[in-house]
Write a protein that holds these residues in place. Structure first.
Motif, PDB file in Angstrom:
ATOM      1  N   GLY B 194       0.809  -1.212   0.000  1.00  0.00           N
ATOM      2  CA  GLY B 194       0.000   0.000   0.000  1.00  0.00           C
ATOM      3  C   GLY B 194       0.850   1.273   0.000  1.00  0.00           C
ATOM      4  O   GLY B 194       0.455   2.277  -0.597  1.00  0.00           O
ATOM      5  N   LEU B 195       2.001   1.217   0.664  1.00  0.00           N
ATOM      6  CA  LEU B 195       2.877   2.398   0.686  1.00  0.00           C
ATOM      7  C   LEU B 195       3.428   2.678  -0.702  1.00  0.00           C
ATOM      8  O   LEU B 195       3.504   3.825  -1.134  1.00  0.00           O
ATOM      9  CB  LEU B 195       4.023   2.199   1.674  1.00  0.00           C
ATOM     10  N   GLY B 198       0.663   4.103  -2.797  1.00  0.00           N
ATOM     11  CA  GLY B 198       0.430   5.494  -2.426  1.00  0.00           C
ATOM     12  C   GLY B 198       1.423   6.417  -3.099  1.00  0.00           C
ATOM     13  O   GLY B 198       1.071   7.497  -3.573  1.00  0.00           O
ATOM     14  N   SER B 199       2.659   5.962  -3.180  1.00  0.00           N
ATOM     15  CA  SER B 199       3.702   6.783  -3.806  1.00  0.00           C
ATOM     16  C   SER B 199       3.510   6.848  -5.325  1.00  0.00           C
ATOM     17  O   SER B 199       3.542   7.924  -5.919  1.00  0.00           O
ATOM     18  CB  SER B 199       5.073   6.195  -3.466  1.00  0.00           C
ATOM     19  N   LEU B 208      12.174   6.901  -7.198  1.00  0.00           N
ATOM     20  CA  LEU B 208      11.825   7.755  -6.054  1.00  0.00           C
ATOM     21  C   LEU B 208      11.057   6.966  -5.008  1.00  0.00           C
ATOM     22  O   LEU B 208      11.261   7.137  -3.809  1.00  0.00           O
ATOM     23  CB  LEU B 208      10.986   8.943  -6.528  1.00  0.00           C
ATOM     24  N   THR B 209      10.158   6.101  -5.475  1.00  0.00           N
ATOM     25  CA  THR B 209       9.405   5.278  -4.532  1.00  0.00           C
ATOM     26  C   THR B 209      10.344   4.389  -3.721  1.00  0.00           C
ATOM     27  O   THR B 209      10.214   4.282  -2.502  1.00  0.00           O
ATOM     28  CB  THR B 209       8.386   4.409  -5.300  1.00  0.00           C
ATOM     29  N   ARG B 212      12.676   6.944  -1.476  1.00  0.00           N
ATOM     30  CA  ARG B 212      12.056   7.846  -0.507  1.00  0.00           C
ATOM     31  C   ARG B 212      10.971   7.192   0.338  1.00  0.00           C
ATOM     32  O   ARG B 212      10.578   7.736   1.361  1.00  0.00           O
ATOM     33  CB  ARG B 212      11.426   9.034  -1.251  1.00  0.00           C
ATOM     34  N   VAL B 213      10.443   6.065  -0.112  1.00  0.00           N
ATOM     35  CA  VAL B 213       9.382   5.424   0.673  1.00  0.00           C
ATOM     36  C   VAL B 213       9.825   4.061   1.191  1.00  0.00           C
ATOM     37  O   VAL B 213       9.779   3.805   2.396  1.00  0.00           O
ATOM     38  CB  VAL B 213       8.079   5.295  -0.153  1.00  0.00           C
ATOM     39  N   PRO B 216      13.254   4.156   3.511  1.00  0.00           N
ATOM     40  CA  PRO B 216      13.004   4.688   4.861  1.00  0.00           C
ATOM     41  C   PRO B 216      12.095   3.788   5.694  1.00  0.00           C
ATOM     42  O   PRO B 216      12.309   3.629   6.891  1.00  0.00           O
ATOM     43  CB  PRO B 216      12.327   6.035   4.591  1.00  0.00           C
ATOM     44  N   ALA B 217      11.095   3.200   5.056  1.00  0.00           N
ATOM     45  CA  ALA B 217      10.181   2.342   5.816  1.00  0.00           C
ATOM     46  C   ALA B 217      10.896   1.075   6.286  1.00  0.00           C
ATOM     47  O   ALA B 217      10.541   0.506   7.317  1.00  0.00           O
ATOM     48  CB  ALA B 217       8.959   1.987   4.973  1.00  0.00           C
ATOM     49  N   GLU B 310      10.913   3.925  11.171  1.00  0.00           N
ATOM     50  CA  GLU B 310       9.577   4.350  10.779  1.00  0.00           C
ATOM     51  C   GLU B 310       8.664   3.144  10.925  1.00  0.00           C
ATOM     52  O   GLU B 310       8.795   2.170  10.210  1.00  0.00           O
ATOM     53  CB  GLU B 310       9.588   4.842   9.334  1.00  0.00           C
ATOM     54  N   VAL B 311       7.793   3.222  11.883  1.00  0.00           N
ATOM     55  CA  VAL B 311       6.887   2.106  12.116  1.00  0.00           C
ATOM     56  C   VAL B 311       5.699   2.261  11.175  1.00  0.00           C
ATOM     57  O   VAL B 311       5.150   3.345  11.057  1.00  0.00           O
ATOM     58  CB  VAL B 311       6.391   2.089  13.565  1.00  0.00           C
ATOM     59  N   TYR B 312       5.339   1.202  10.492  1.00  0.00           N
ATOM     60  CA  TYR B 312       4.264   1.360   9.517  1.00  0.00           C
ATOM     61  C   TYR B 312       3.026   0.544   9.822  1.00  0.00           C
ATOM     62  O   TYR B 312       2.128   0.455   9.024  1.00  0.00           O
ATOM     63  CB  TYR B 312       4.752   1.096   8.087  1.00  0.00           C
TER      64      TYR B 312
END
Lengths: 282, 313
Positions: B194-195, B198-199, B208-209, B212-213, B216-217, B310-312
């Motif tokens: 889903g993250l 979303g990106s 970039l996804t 940057r997503v 980090p996650a 980063e807690v998801y």
């Protein structure tokens, strides 16, 4: 409200207040004979419909009828699924969405999406909103962009004092409005919503529905929903999909009927639509 | 009906108590606890085993000399106990290894997790993990007999010695790439789809996804992978012993031969240092130092992960 005191179910059909006809439509999307395949499997067959500018179009139907699949064609999200392919034509303002020259990334910048499960990034509220403008190289005062997007999504007052906090500290409903704000921040033309309230409680759902009414002044919205009352409450037009088994015993999603929401819910022309909305099926 | 039914149940009183003993539960718990205790007990055992000779060592050699001198030669006559050449060599080789392994390992992880097709990943990942199974002695000889001669031909200005920290560090780096790549890939693959969606839905590219997503996650898992890799690199023995050498002259230049802490332990431990001698106790002192450094690093990184993750869910 009613002096007679008859308990009327809270189904406020938006259609009759703003009567429109199919012909008056100012189309954003024109879908012609769209079929979607996953590998060899034809998940959706032969869809024709038009999405009107600054309108809310609802797509309803039982599970597995292909409504989400069709929705995900509008921003070419299906491209990300290996083996998925769309056949037929979707015109977006007279430009073929699946044309060779089309860059799916540019498509998704113009056509935003909100998902079934709120999916904020595990970053601060601020960074969630700023992400889209940043990756798209949008220049300008980022603080203003963030505030404007959150204000439009009716979330600013609730979060303005904790803008640097992790987005996951918000409630589910707030997270979903954050996702809407995140979509708005890149200034899209269309917002697609894939069952945006299915994970939310009724109060949060009401807030999102009110928000959609606000947003439809500036944006074209297409919403997939399982909730017929929701479709009736919020949408101008409704597309009813169902799954049908063909001669070879394979299930395909089909568009049964597409009309003004008031017509679909009061006087549907197809028996299958009537059966579905009256709860005899699905 | 229900009242009638209730009377037919034997033992109305205390009927909510456990009806029969569940010994299995106790046994399972005991077995699991034992399994967990083995590694803890081993660690404690190591500390105890290291402690006594280390204390004896520092009774004979002052801490000031150990940490205050750059002259190392406990097996020589007269012996010298300045540990800095070993620390410098260990840190330098570990750094070279990290510089090699982190970018390559992360790039491989991003490729496998975000770009590779399902089929490519199914072939690629096991191959990568086989690399982790190559005996380090093979890497050592590869560094000594292939990499060093090659570098001496290609880059004569580096002035490499036959054994040197550079070649050893590079191959230690290659050795730990699979650790970085495989564990990072695991934690990136665990990032909810889903993250990513979303990106993408905001018009972000795949690159970039990923950067940057997804990264980090998956950050805490990636850091954990890097830390594990660093610990392996710092403690790596065979590669540095073969390709890095044993000469413990204080030098910062990686083209020189240098001895890491682990290499010294291997050298002295396989030599003829008699039990109880000061040379023998030196092994334990260096071992303790290596243990403390690794432990401190792991602790620090655990704190870092806690702070930045980063807690998801």
């Amino acid at each position: 409200m009613s002096e007679i005191g008859i308990s009327v179910p809270n189904v406020n059909v938006r259609g009759p207040e703003v009567p429109r006809t199919i012909e008056a439509l100012d189309p954003v999307f024109t879908v012609s004979n769209l079929s979607v395949f996953y590998g060899d499997y034809e998940a959706v067959r032969g869809v024709d419909m038009t999405i009107g500018n600054r309108e809310i179009t609802a797509m309803i139907g039982p599970s597995g009828c292909g409504k989400s699949t069709v929705l995900r064609c509008f921003n070419r999200m299906n491209d990300l699924i290996p083996g998925a392919r769309a056949v037929g034509e979707i015109l977006y303002h007279d430009e073929n969405l699946y044309g060779d020259h089309v860059d799916p990334i540019e498509v998704r910048r113009r056509i935003g999406m909100v998902f079934q499960k709120p999916n904020p990034f595990p970053k601060s509220i601020y960074d969630n909103i700023a992400y889209g403008p940043r990756v798209n190289g949008i220049k300008g005062n980022m603080d203003e962009i963030v505030e404007e997007a959150l204000t439009k999504a009716a979330l600013w007052d609730e979060v303005k004092d904790k803008i640097k906090q992790n987005a996951l500290s918000l409630s589910g409903g707030q997270q979903q409005r954050l996702c809407i704000a995140r979509a708005i921040a890149v200034k899209p033309d269309v917002i697609l919503m894939d069952e945006p309230c299915s994970a939310l409680d009724p109060i949060a759902t009401t807030k999102i529905e009110d928000l959609m009414q606000e947003l439809t002044r500036d944006y074209t919205i297409v919403i997939v929903t399982h909730n017929m009352q929701q479709a009736a409450r919020v949408s101008d037009r409704t597309a009813f999909f169902t799954a049908e088994v063909d001669g070879a015993g394979v299930r395909h999603g089909r568009l049964v009927e597409f009309d003004e929401t008031s017509r679909i819910f009061t006087n549907p022309s197809d028996k299958r639509t009537e059966d579905y909305i009256t709860g005899r099926f699905g | 009906m229900s009242a009638q039914h209730r009377t037919t149940v034997p033992g109305t009183r205390g009927s909510l108590a456990r009806s029969r003993p569940r010994y299995g539960e106790f046994v399972v718990k005991a077995v699991l606890l034992t399994a967990a205790m083995v590694s803890v007990a081993t660690t404690i055992g190591i500390v105890i085993a290291l402690l006594e000779p280390t204390v004896e060592f520092f009774a004979a050699v002052s801490i000031g000399e150990f940490f205050g001198s750059t002259d190392w030669g406990p097996l020589f006559n007269p012996p010298a106990f300045g540990v800095w050449p070993l620390i410098v060599a260990t840190v330098e080789i570990t750094l070279i290894a990290v510089v090699v392994a982190v970018p390559l390992g992360l790039a491989a992880a991003i490729y496998l997790s975000e770009y590779a097709s399902h089929r490519t990943r199914k072939i690629f990942k096991p191959v990568l993990e086989v690399l982790a199974g190559v005996p380090t002695v093979v890497f050592g000889f590869f560094a000594l007999t292939f990499v060093t001669p090659l570098f001496r031909n290609l880059f004569p200005f580096l002035d490499l010695e036959a054994k040197n920290a550079l070649a050893a560090g590079l191959l230690v780096g290659v050795m730990i790439i699979p650790i970085v790549a495989s564990l990072s890939e695991d934690s990136m693959a665990a990032v909810p789809n889903g993250l990513r969606e979303g990106s993408y839905a905001l018009g972000a590219s795949k690159m970039l996804t990923s950067v940057r997503v997804v990264v980090p996650a998956a950050f805490s898992g990636i850091v954990a992978a890097i830390i594990l890799a660093i610990s392996r690199a710092a403690g790596e023995t065979m590669i540095v012993a073969i390709a890095g050498g044993f000469k413990s002259v204080f030098t910062l230049y990686p083209g020189n031969e240098m001895s890491t802490m682990a290499a010294f332990i291997a050298q002295a431990g396989s030599g003829d240092a008699s039990v109880g001698s000061i040379a023998y106790k030196t092994i334990f002192a260096v071992g303790s130092l290596l243990f403390v450094i690794t432990f401190a690093m792991n602790y620090l990184s655990a704190r870092m992960v806690q702070k930045y993750r980063e807690v998801y869910d």
